[in-house]
Design a protein around this motif. Structure first.
Motif, PDB file in Angstrom:
ATOM      1  N   ILE A   6       0.854  -1.180   0.000  1.00  0.00           N
ATOM      2  CA  ILE A   6       0.000   0.000   0.000  1.00  0.00           C
ATOM      3  C   ILE A   6       0.895   1.236   0.000  1.00  0.00           C
ATOM      4  O   ILE A   6       1.875   1.295   0.747  1.00  0.00           O
ATOM      5  CB  ILE A   6      -0.932   0.012   1.226  1.00  0.00           C
ATOM      6  N   VAL A   7       0.567   2.224  -0.821  1.00  0.00           N
ATOM      7  CA  VAL A   7       1.315   3.478  -0.906  1.00  0.00           C
ATOM      8  C   VAL A   7       0.450   4.592  -0.326  1.00  0.00           C
ATOM      9  O   VAL A   7      -0.695   4.778  -0.758  1.00  0.00           O
ATOM     10  CB  VAL A   7       1.692   3.806  -2.369  1.00  0.00           C
ATOM     11  N   VAL A  31      -1.792  -2.933  -3.931  1.00  0.00           N
ATOM     12  CA  VAL A  31      -3.161  -3.347  -3.623  1.00  0.00           C
ATOM     13  C   VAL A  31      -4.015  -2.186  -3.129  1.00  0.00           C
ATOM     14  O   VAL A  31      -5.235  -2.328  -2.983  1.00  0.00           O
ATOM     15  CB  VAL A  31      -3.175  -4.494  -2.591  1.00  0.00           C
ATOM     16  N   GLY A  32      -3.396  -1.039  -2.851  1.00  0.00           N
ATOM     17  CA  GLY A  32      -4.171   0.101  -2.393  1.00  0.00           C
ATOM     18  C   GLY A  32      -3.335   1.357  -2.312  1.00  0.00           C
ATOM     19  O   GLY A  32      -2.111   1.295  -2.212  1.00  0.00           O
ATOM     20  N   GLU A  33      -4.019   2.507  -2.369  1.00  0.00           N
ATOM     21  CA  GLU A  33      -3.361   3.802  -2.232  1.00  0.00           C
ATOM     22  C   GLU A  33      -4.157   4.655  -1.260  1.00  0.00           C
ATOM     23  O   GLU A  33      -5.386   4.571  -1.202  1.00  0.00           O
ATOM     24  CB  GLU A  33      -3.277   4.529  -3.583  1.00  0.00           C
ATOM     25  N   GLY A  34      -3.444   5.488  -0.493  1.00  0.00           N
ATOM     26  CA  GLY A  34      -4.097   6.389   0.437  1.00  0.00           C
ATOM     27  C   GLY A  34      -3.505   7.769   0.347  1.00  0.00           C
ATOM     28  O   GLY A  34      -2.329   7.936   0.012  1.00  0.00           O
ATOM     29  N   ALA A  35      -4.332   8.797   0.653  1.00  0.00           N
ATOM     30  CA  ALA A  35      -3.883  10.184   0.599  1.00  0.00           C
ATOM     31  C   ALA A  35      -3.603  10.764   1.976  1.00  0.00           C
ATOM     32  O   ALA A  35      -3.152  11.899   2.083  1.00  0.00           O
ATOM     33  CB  ALA A  35      -4.926  11.036  -0.116  1.00  0.00           C
ATOM     34  N   ASP A  39      -6.441   7.110   6.216  1.00  0.00           N
ATOM     35  CA  ASP A  39      -6.905   6.067   5.294  1.00  0.00           C
ATOM     36  C   ASP A  39      -6.310   4.697   5.610  1.00  0.00           C
ATOM     37  O   ASP A  39      -6.824   3.677   5.132  1.00  0.00           O
ATOM     38  CB  ASP A  39      -6.514   6.427   3.852  1.00  0.00           C
ATOM     39  N   VAL A  40      -5.239   4.677   6.398  1.00  0.00           N
ATOM     40  CA  VAL A  40      -4.454   3.449   6.547  1.00  0.00           C
ATOM     41  C   VAL A  40      -5.221   2.292   7.181  1.00  0.00           C
ATOM     42  O   VAL A  40      -5.190   1.171   6.650  1.00  0.00           O
ATOM     43  CB  VAL A  40      -3.152   3.740   7.322  1.00  0.00           C
ATOM     44  N   ARG A  46      -8.881  -3.950   4.408  1.00  0.00           N
ATOM     45  CA  ARG A  46      -9.437  -4.435   3.132  1.00  0.00           C
ATOM     46  C   ARG A  46      -8.448  -5.247   2.318  1.00  0.00           C
ATOM     47  O   ARG A  46      -8.829  -6.211   1.647  1.00  0.00           O
ATOM     48  CB  ARG A  46      -9.931  -3.247   2.286  1.00  0.00           C
ATOM     49  N   HIS A  47      -7.170  -4.857   2.361  1.00  0.00           N
ATOM     50  CA  HIS A  47      -6.212  -5.423   1.405  1.00  0.00           C
ATOM     51  C   HIS A  47      -5.132  -6.314   2.011  1.00  0.00           C
ATOM     52  O   HIS A  47      -4.389  -6.957   1.265  1.00  0.00           O
ATOM     53  CB  HIS A  47      -5.547  -4.288   0.623  1.00  0.00           C
TER      54      HIS A  47
END
Length: 235
Positions: A6-7, A31-35, A39-40, A46-47
């Motif tokens: 995840i980034v 598998v996922g990105e957060g701003a 969000d983490v 989820r991922h």
């Protein structure tokens, strides 16, 4: 094994660039990105990633707070923090919180990929020289509430008391970890097998309630067991 990653970065261009670069590695899956650090938790639930690449400075929940919260959870993924400063006190706080290491935002792409792979394999992303630089940086300033010229600062006394819980051999291994030595180097120096070194490291982490080798190194430093000027010549 594919590394699920995840980034998390508040800059959409940086986030897109990292995802594009890292997603191009055949053994890494974005598998996922957060701003934002907020969000983490949801992304991790989820991922189920193995690694989170986390920016430190974000507007709502910063990367440090997000790392502390995440690493306090059972079965948490490893965290690599992103920063623009290699001697940033916030990076040290992230390492104390359980981050497995850090990478600079201007690090060459191949090295960032290698960092993710190393962390996924259980190795911290800090060279001995960088570890000493960071620990030396934080040692220049007393901890909050700590006297400026103490004979034995409270932080040092507390660290020494924690290390006193270790058996003699475990203490030797902890000191070697603090010196930035690899498992193979520790095995050679202490005349034991690499599997035995790994067992000792696991026991040290369990006894002291630590997350990774970086935290062992920081604790050894806090206890005053490292002679930083002499160590520098060994880099």
């Amino acid at each position: 094994m594919t590394i699920r990653l995840i980034v998390v970065d508040d800059d959409p261009l940086v986030r897109a660039g990292l995802s594009f670069m890292l997603g191009g590695a055949e053994d890494i899956e974005i598998v996922g990105e957060g701003a934002d650090g907020a969000d983490v938790p949801g992304l991790v639930d989820r991922h189920a990633p193995e690694v989170v690449l986390m920016d430190i400075r974000m507007p709502k929940v910063d990367g440090l707070t997000a790392t502390e919260r995440l690493r306090a959870r059972s079965g948490a993924p490893e965290v690599v923090v992103l920063t623009t400063f290699h001697a940033d006190e916030q990076v040290l706080r992230a390492l104390r919180a359980g981050a497995a290491g850090f990478v600079l935002k201007d690090t060459p792409p191949a090295e960032i990929v290698a960092a993710v792979r190393r962390v996924a394999a259980g190795d911290p992303v800090l060279s001995p020289a960088v570890t000493r630089q960071l620990m030396s940086h934080v040692a220049e300033q007393p901890a909050p509430g700590e006297p400026t010229t103490p004979q034995e600062p409270p932080r040092r006394a507390a660290a020494g008391a924690r290390l006193a819980q270790l058996a003699d051999r475990e203490r030797e291994v902890a000191l070697a970890v603090g010196q930035g030595r690899s498992n193979a180097e520790i095995a050679a120096a202490l005349y034991m097998g690499v599997p035995t070194v790994k067992t000792h490291v696991s026991r040290i982490l369990a006894k002291l309630g630590l997350n990774n080798r970086v935290q062992i190194a920081l604790l050894v430093h806090d206890a005053g067991l490292l002679d930083l000027p002499d160590q520098e010549g060994d880099a």
